[in-house]
Design a protein around this motif. Structure first.
Motif, PDB file in Angstrom:
ATOM      1  N   PRO A  26      -3.595   8.679   2.103  1.00  0.00           N
ATOM      2  CA  PRO A  26      -4.109   7.763   1.081  1.00  0.00           C
ATOM      3  C   PRO A  26      -3.052   6.753   0.648  1.00  0.00           C
ATOM      4  O   PRO A  26      -1.855   6.944   0.870  1.00  0.00           O
ATOM      5  CB  PRO A  26      -4.495   8.687  -0.071  1.00  0.00           C
ATOM      6  CG  PRO A  26      -3.786   9.967   0.191  1.00  0.00           C
ATOM      7  CD  PRO A  26      -3.567  10.076   1.662  1.00  0.00           C
ATOM      8  N   SER A  27      -3.506   5.719   0.029  1.00  0.00           N
ATOM      9  CA  SER A  27      -2.630   4.651  -0.423  1.00  0.00           C
ATOM     10  C   SER A  27      -1.537   5.196  -1.354  1.00  0.00           C
ATOM     11  O   SER A  27      -1.811   6.017  -2.221  1.00  0.00           O
ATOM     12  CB  SER A  27      -3.459   3.603  -1.156  1.00  0.00           C
ATOM     13  OG  SER A  27      -2.724   2.430  -1.282  1.00  0.00           O
ATOM     14  N   GLY A  28      -0.328   4.764  -1.110  1.00  0.00           N
ATOM     15  CA  GLY A  28       0.775   5.157  -1.984  1.00  0.00           C
ATOM     16  C   GLY A  28       1.440   6.468  -1.600  1.00  0.00           C
ATOM     17  O   GLY A  28       2.254   7.002  -2.351  1.00  0.00           O
ATOM     18  N   LYS A  80       3.791   5.991   3.468  1.00  0.00           N
ATOM     19  CA  LYS A  80       3.813   5.680   4.904  1.00  0.00           C
ATOM     20  C   LYS A  80       4.725   4.500   5.191  1.00  0.00           C
ATOM     21  O   LYS A  80       5.611   4.560   6.060  1.00  0.00           O
ATOM     22  CB  LYS A  80       2.384   5.344   5.389  1.00  0.00           C
ATOM     23  CG  LYS A  80       1.352   6.414   5.090  1.00  0.00           C
ATOM     24  CD  LYS A  80      -0.029   6.040   5.590  1.00  0.00           C
ATOM     25  CE  LYS A  80      -0.659   4.869   4.875  1.00  0.00           C
ATOM     26  NZ  LYS A  80      -1.017   5.115   3.474  1.00  0.00           N
ATOM     27  N   THR A  81       4.492   3.418   4.441  1.00  0.00           N
ATOM     28  CA  THR A  81       5.310   2.228   4.630  1.00  0.00           C
ATOM     29  C   THR A  81       6.773   2.530   4.325  1.00  0.00           C
ATOM     30  O   THR A  81       7.672   2.133   5.069  1.00  0.00           O
ATOM     31  CB  THR A  81       4.803   1.093   3.717  1.00  0.00           C
ATOM     32  OG1 THR A  81       3.468   0.780   4.096  1.00  0.00           O
ATOM     33  CG2 THR A  81       5.665  -0.142   3.851  1.00  0.00           C
ATOM     34  N   THR A  82       6.984   3.273   3.252  1.00  0.00           N
ATOM     35  CA  THR A  82       8.354   3.596   2.865  1.00  0.00           C
ATOM     36  C   THR A  82       9.066   4.372   3.976  1.00  0.00           C
ATOM     37  O   THR A  82      10.227   4.088   4.293  1.00  0.00           O
ATOM     38  CB  THR A  82       8.339   4.423   1.563  1.00  0.00           C
ATOM     39  OG1 THR A  82       7.590   3.706   0.586  1.00  0.00           O
ATOM     40  CG2 THR A  82       9.742   4.678   1.068  1.00  0.00           C
ATOM     41  N   PHE A  83       8.363   5.316   4.579  1.00  0.00           N
ATOM     42  CA  PHE A  83       8.960   6.099   5.662  1.00  0.00           C
ATOM     43  C   PHE A  83       9.324   5.188   6.841  1.00  0.00           C
ATOM     44  O   PHE A  83      10.434   5.246   7.383  1.00  0.00           O
ATOM     45  CB  PHE A  83       7.979   7.203   6.092  1.00  0.00           C
ATOM     46  CG  PHE A  83       8.570   8.247   7.001  1.00  0.00           C
ATOM     47  CD1 PHE A  83       9.949   8.430   7.081  1.00  0.00           C
ATOM     48  CD2 PHE A  83       7.744   9.067   7.776  1.00  0.00           C
ATOM     49  CE1 PHE A  83      10.492   9.399   7.917  1.00  0.00           C
ATOM     50  CE2 PHE A  83       8.282  10.032   8.618  1.00  0.00           C
ATOM     51  CZ  PHE A  83       9.658  10.194   8.682  1.00  0.00           C
TER      52      PHE A  83
END
Ligand SMILES: Nc1ncnc2c1ncn2[C@@H]1O[C@H](COP(=O)(O)OP(=O)(O)OP(=O)(O)O)[C@@H](O)[C@H]1O
Ligand SMILES: [Mg+2]
Lengths: 287, 271
Positions: free
Chosen positions: B55-57, B60-63
């Motif tokens: 889910p959003s937040g 994923k992007t941070t990883f």
């Protein structure tokens, strides 16, 4: 284009109408004086005719200014000291040099501010402070100081132009160089781009729309600077000198023709930048 | 107790291209700390196609950004190609595809693809050769001299993938590259991406919100859950490497999709 002609013509017509009416009211007093002295009786018609054809009117009528401009541009040799084109060129050369110097200084300061933390913290307040001082107070000092070190003529005027024109360039370019978004900067980072590469390939192209907007303001400011720079020296040439001489001798027609010339010059220069802007941004796909 | 469900892949650490151990990342924000990643451990072996879903937040992007040295973990370790992410970035070990195509409007498609090559100092001839080759690869040959605004969104996204492929990075990090595209274009690009992966043998880390997309593309699906962001399940796909689009109707496919959905639901119920 043709869609714009009608509104523009209407506005121009309205301005001329107001101008002629204002000329009647402002110059009527002098016309009445003259009439009383010579014992003439003024009809409305002769009054109007007189207010539009005085030699030193408070407000010259448009056709008087037009005739004066025609006389001093088309009918005078460019080399003549009374040619308005000659005077315009004197002012224009100082304007262009000042504009170039101001643009250079403005961009250099903006790059410093964007890339150097110390400059970021320290320079901007000074830049803003420099513009809060009235230029009329500074101009004579610049001229006198430069004269004392043996610099006179074109350069002092260009310096005043520069003083006025670097400011919009700094402000615009700082914003422009900071306009790439975080993603674009991250992208550069993933390619391990150096600061120089990021500057030339990302920050500078991104800043172009901001730069051109600033350049238009800077160009107008440069012209004002050059004219102001001609005032305190009692300069013999330039549009500023014409304004000054005109006001010494009450030559309102001369003042107005110099003013109109300055306005036309500014409009032409700004339009030129606008043209370059459109071409550049179109080629860059940003317009 | 969800942590117990995490299956650690048994790849040899020396062979893993990306290796994270007990990764932690806390953002200090005005509203207090945000725990974006908590105790994230994962190994990605060479040549794998790994999808991150959640889910959003959930981080994923941070990883992905940690792998790319765009974000710095506050705890744990992460290596890329056996070295720190910073060293990997400096040796241009990966290509990163952002969610938005992010093409420069003042450069042609060819010019955009050439950009990283110019920055990395490839010779003019080499640049031209590579641009032609990767544009061919993403089926954009012939569009080299077009400007981005002359291309559809899907074509722009392909150009941005070409840009990430132009230099010799054997890792491809992709953050929802097809998120903004419609279903049909997306299917098409997914098919192309799989072919490209098979041809180039790259290791791919791919963030997505779509379960079918994750299952269709991946050899391994990493399910994450938010607050704090963590891995709740790692699913190794039993699907064969050769995947026509209609594999999505086979029982094996639906079985994996079901497992992913269960994983997502479990992560949600955990809050
Ligand atoms: N630069 C930042 N500063 C502060 N908090 C951040 C920052 N970047 C991300 N976060 C927070 O970290 C958490 C994880 O964000 P992240 O972008 O990794 O999520 P995501 O899984 O990619 O979500 P989405 O699917 O919406 O893209 C979120 O709570 C987000 O608000
Ligand atoms: Mg994200």
């Amino acid at each position: 284009m043709s869609r714009n002609t009608l509104p523009v013509l209407t506005v121009v017509l309205a301005i001329f109408l107001l101008w002629y009416i204002a000329a009647i009211f402002l110059n009527a007093a002098w016309a009445h004086d003259k009439a009383t002295r010579s014992g003439e009786v003024l009809t409305t018609q002769t009054l109007v005719a007189d207010t539009w054809s005085q030699e030193k009117p408070k407000l010259p009528a448009p056709h008087q200014v037009g005739a004066e401009i025609w006389k001093t541009t088309v009918e005078k040799k460019i080399t003549s000291k009374r040619s308005l084109i000659y005077h315009s060129w004197v002012t224009l050369s100082a304007t262009l040099i000042g504009f170039a110097l101001g643009t250079g200084l403005g961009i250099a300061l903006a790059v410093g501010i964007v890339y150097n933390r110390t400059m970021d913290m320290s320079v901007m307040p000074w830049v803003i402070a420099s513009q809060t001082i009235p230029i009329l107070a500074i101009a004579p000092m610049i001229i006198v100081v430069l004269n004392a070190v043996g610099i006179s003529g074109l350069l002092p005027k260009a310096m005043i132009s520069m003083y006025l024109s670097f400011f919009p360039v700094v402000v615009g370019m700082v914003k422009g160089l900071r306009s790439p978004d975080a993603m674009q900067l991250d992208q550069m980072r993933t390619w391990n781009a150096s600061a120089t590469q990021t500057f030339w390939r990302l920050r500078l192209p991104c800043s172009m729309p901001f730069l051109f907007t600033s350049l238009k303001i800077a160009m107008a400011a440069s012209l004002v600077g050059a004219i102001v720079g001609e005032l305190p020296t009692g300069a013999v040439a330039g549009l500023g000198a014409r304004l000054l001489a005109g006001s010494y001798y009450g030559q309102t027609i001369q003042i107005w023709s110099a003013l109109i010339m300055a306005a036309a010059l500014a409009a032409a220069l700004v339009a030129l930048i606008g043209f370059v802007q459109r071409m550049t941004l179109k080629r860059m796909g940003m317009a | 107790m969800q942590e117990a469900a995490v299956q650690m892949p048994d790849t040899v650490p020396g062979q893993s291209v990306i290796s994270a151990h007990h990764l932690d990342l806390t953002f200090q924000t005005n509203d207090g700390p945000v725990h974006a990643l908590k105790d994230v451990s994962l190994d990605i072996a060479k040549g794998e196609f790994v999808s991150f879903i959640g889910p959003s937040g959930c981080g994923k992007t941070t990883f992905l950004r940690c792998m790319a040295d765009l974000e710095h973990p506050t705890g744990g370790e992460i290596t890329v190609n056996g070295v720190s992410p910073e060293e990997a970035r400096r040796s241009r070990a990966y290509g990163y595809v952002f969610q938005a195509a992010g093409l420069y409007p003042w450069r042609t498609i060819g010019g955009n693809v050439r950009l990283p090559l110019e920055i990395m100092g490839y010779s003019k001839a080499e640049q031209a050769e590579r641009v032609a080759r990767v544009l061919e690869l993403v089926e954009l040959a012939g569009f080299e001299n077009k400007f981005p605004w002359q291309l559809s969104g899907g074509m722009q996204q392909r150009a941005s993938i070409a840009r990430a492929l132009a230099f010799d990075a054997d890792i491809l990090l992709m953050d929802e590259p097809f998120g903004a595209l419609d279903e049909i274009v997306r299917d098409h690009l997914n098919e192309q991406l799989l072919k490209l992966w098979a041809r180039t043998q790259k290791t791919i880390a791919f963030v997505t919100h779509s379960i079918p997309e994750a299952v269709y593309l991946s050899t391994k699906i990493v399910v994450m859950s938010p607050r704090p962001g963590r891995i709740t399940d790692v699913i190794d796909s039993p699907l064969p490497p050769d995947r026509p689009l209609d594999i999505r109707d086979t029982p094996a496919f639906l079985e994996v999709a079901h497992r992913v959905r269960e994983g997502l639901r479990a992560g949600h119920g955990d809050e």
